[in-house]
Design an enzyme around this catalytic site. Sequence first.
Site: not given
Length: 506
Positions: A331, A388
């Site tokens: 991320h 996700d």
Amino acid sequence: HLVQDDLGQGRAARGVVCAMAVAAEDEQFATLKLPDGKEHKIKILKPQLGEELFLDIRDLYAKSGCFTFDPGFTCTASCISAITFIDGPKGVCLYRGYPVQDLCEHAEALEVAHLLLVGELPDAAARAKFEAEIKKHMLIHEKVKAMFANFTINAHPMAMMVAVIGGLSSIFSELDPSDSQHRWLACLRMIAKLPVLAAMAYKTSLGQPTNYPKAGLSFAENFLYMMFATPMEEYTPHPVAVKAINAFMILHMDHEQNASTSTVRIAGSSQANPYACIAAGTASLWGPAHGGANEAVIKMLEEIGSKDKVAQFVIDVKAKKEGVRLMGFGHRVYKNYDPRARYMKKMVTQVLGELGVQDPLLDVAVELERIALADEYFVSRKLYPNVDYYSGIMLRALGIPTSMFTVMFAMSRTVGWVTHWNEQLQEGQMRIGRPRQLYAGVKTREYKPAASSAPSKSFVRMGSDNFVPGAGDFTKEQAEKEQGGDVYRGIKTASFNLMIPGVNTR
């Protein structure tokens, strides 16, 4: 109408003022030395939480004649906000000071929506009023509903969402951004209507009749009802499905200054209609690098196929084999395990267990996570699962198709979008977004008229017989049809005359 109370407004405002006050007390500076020998003192700002330091460069050009170059805003804060705090290295995400995983465990989606908008969790009376206001605005204007009849059967649900959210601005066009009650009403309408529009987009893609929400159902229950009920039979949402949707909404409501939220803020800085701003944010979210990431994870897990093939997949990833990418790990902000991912993993196990769903992709996902987190290659690069990674598996178990994954994201993130839109107006941060660029094109040159020539008789014009109705201008078939024809095509060549060396941002 229910309006923000003074307590909520005061606390939100004080959070911003306090952040600036700390910087003023410390009076710390950094010194920039320029090539001509001049020096420029840059004030250092400190946030309420976190160890980051921010260089205040608002007067940089005025004092030094220099701009900064930061593609993707990797090191740039575009605003001051009191909504969400993220500590990437420590894996912390707070909504108005509350850990997001605690809110998922104990709160309802509309409680958290109230928290983000007002700054405080509601008491029983405020919660009842807030929920009543939201439900009152869940009905969709018939003119907007009629828009769905004009979409083709294979239209992507996100394409529908961008269109109909923008269409709301034609219904609710009168708005005074300086009026707090007008802004509050716009926020309530969008939070209320987005789940209804999302369900309508899904039903339209199936060719089924749409369902209206019911006053007796909760926010999450209503969404499931509108998605899966049909005129043929009654539909009662499973409790674990309700819990899962509630958690999904909360986990995705806000995440600081990401691509779509920044898009909403920049659109809002021009004083655009708020519904148009949210449509812009929805379009930004549509990209596979942002809201489409969980769909990419599902595709990756399907390509791996089975648990016994995970080890070879990891080897291919490390070897940078062409066409092989690790999705759902890493991320831009988090350099630790995403706290949202921890809760999502727990939720996936509970949903599949209580619904009796056997999804082989979960075994593949768990094995891939196990191997990756034990491998120094991934650990040294701080590649941990993000939210996700498991969310797609949970949505599949609930019967939600991959084409709706990003719509679910948009429906949830709308709470954060409208909160940021309202905050920038409320806190006087309405300086229009106008970034600069590092020009890399050709230098000044003189215009010289081109030699005249007769137009080609076979030139393809708009509306000519070469257009195939229903196929679309940019389909593969249309492209093949135009190959070899006398069609003007732009020259495909690099236009940069200046190359900037890459920088290691790890």
